[in-house]
Scaffold this active site. Structure first.
Site, PDB file in Angstrom:
ATOM      1  N   ALA A 283      73.526 126.052 -21.405  1.00 49.35           N
ATOM      2  CA  ALA A 283      74.480 125.052 -21.888  1.00 49.35           C
ATOM      3  C   ALA A 283      74.713 123.973 -20.859  1.00 49.35           C
ATOM      4  O   ALA A 283      74.405 124.147 -19.676  1.00 49.35           O
ATOM      5  CB  ALA A 283      75.806 125.722 -22.232  1.00 49.35           C
ATOM      6  N   ASN A 284      75.247 122.858 -21.304  1.00 45.92           N
ATOM      7  CA  ASN A 284      75.720 121.809 -20.418  1.00 45.92           C
ATOM      8  C   ASN A 284      77.220 121.941 -20.251  1.00 45.92           C
ATOM      9  O   ASN A 284      77.904 122.509 -21.102  1.00 45.92           O
ATOM     10  CB  ASN A 284      75.438 120.438 -21.035  1.00 45.92           C
ATOM     11  CG  ASN A 284      74.049 119.945 -20.716  1.00 45.92           C
ATOM     12  OD1 ASN A 284      73.499 120.250 -19.665  1.00 45.92           O
ATOM     13  ND2 ASN A 284      73.486 119.188 -21.618  1.00 45.92           N
ATOM     14  N   ARG A 285      77.729 121.346 -19.187  1.00 44.97           N
ATOM     15  CA  ARG A 285      79.157 121.319 -18.954  1.00 44.97           C
ATOM     16  C   ARG A 285      79.734 120.131 -19.729  1.00 44.97           C
ATOM     17  O   ARG A 285      79.399 118.980 -19.448  1.00 44.97           O
ATOM     18  CB  ARG A 285      79.382 121.104 -17.460  1.00 44.97           C
ATOM     19  CG  ARG A 285      80.644 121.659 -16.926  1.00 44.97           C
ATOM     20  CD  ARG A 285      80.772 121.322 -15.455  1.00 44.97           C
ATOM     21  NE  ARG A 285      80.104 122.265 -14.566  1.00 44.97           N
ATOM     22  CZ  ARG A 285      80.522 123.504 -14.329  1.00 44.97           C
ATOM     23  NH1 ARG A 285      81.601 123.965 -14.921  1.00 44.97           N
ATOM     24  NH2 ARG A 285      79.876 124.277 -13.501  1.00 44.97           N
TER      25      ARG A 285
END
Ligand code: CTP
Ligand code: CA
Length: 228
Positions: free
Chosen positions: A33-35
């Protein structure tokens, strides 16, 4: 009431917004995932409703509430996000605020990878579709105004200018997400508006709601110029 509607800058427009991260599954219990909190994208969607638009928000997994008055389509992966965006077109204005995963595991393992005393096989990654570039590059049905976001830790303006050319969008909202700024997950944002001709406008640090309202006001002006 009719009079009031007629005065709103985005009355009669359909606005499409992407927001939040994507989750790229590794196995049934793990993902890449990305932040991203989704706060800025959701604030843009809320501001577009206030400005009188019909708004479709395609959102990755976020922990914040749906903005009132918005049609929300929830997705997980980048490929699901692209499909949802294409299904939501046509739009007058498309704003790509999502932090889309650039890569995904080449295959999702159907069963949980077990910790059996040895390390798992290295993850093989493949590139995800670029949703912004795909939509901005459409020969038919391209929204008249396409806006990208750019989260950068270095050379913010240089990278934003390169991105605008590479992706074919009309405008990039660039922000510095190096750790000192506290933008990621925070409630404030400091952005630069970079246009196709390379022009830059730098805004002071403001709450993400206020940034959303100012961005929407600017997009409405640009849209009105284009369609007149
Ligand atoms: N974007 C997208 N689909 C992707 C990757 C990015 O739609 N697969 C969009 C983002 O929503 C954002 C813009 O493209 O509006 C820029 O994203 P960014 O991650 O900054 O750019 P990249 O081209 O992925 O470059 P890099 O991550 O290497 O900086
Ligand atoms: Ca990226």
């Amino acid at each position: 009431a009719g009079r009031e509607t007629a005065q709103k800058p985005l009355a009669g427009r359909h606005v499409l917004v992407t927001s939040g991260p994507t989750h790229e599954p590794i196995d049934p219990v793990r993902y890449l995932a990305n932040r991203s909190s989704g706060r800025q994208g959701h604030a843009v969607a809320a501001a577009a409703v206030e400005a009188g638009a019909r708004v479709t928000l395609v959102s990755g997994p976020v922990a914040i509430p749906d903005p009132p008055g918005v049609t929300v389509v929830r997705v997980e992966s980048a490929r699901e996000m692209l499909a949802a965006v294409e299904a939501a077109l046509p739009a007058d204005l498309a704003i790509f605020a999502a932090a889309v995963g650039d890569w995904r595991p080449a295959e999702m393992r159907p069963g949980k990878i077990k910790k059996d005393g040895s390390l798992p096989a290295p993850l093989q990654l493949v590139e995800n579709p670029d949703i912004l570039a795909t939509i901005a590059g459409r020969s038919t049905g391209r929204p008249p105004l396409v806006v990208g976001f750019a989260a950068e830790t270095d050379a913010v303006l240089d990278n934003a200018r390169k991105k605008i050319a590479r992706k074919g969008c009309d405008l990039i909202v660039a922000n510095d997400v190096s750790a000192e700024g506290g933008v990621m997950g925070g409630t404030e944002n400091s952005v630069h508006l970079v246009s196709r001709d390379g022009g830059v406008e730098t805004w002071p640090k403001l709450g993400k709601e206020e940034v959303g309202r100012r961005l929407v006001a600017r997009f409405a002006d640009l849209l009105a110029q284009r369609s007149s």
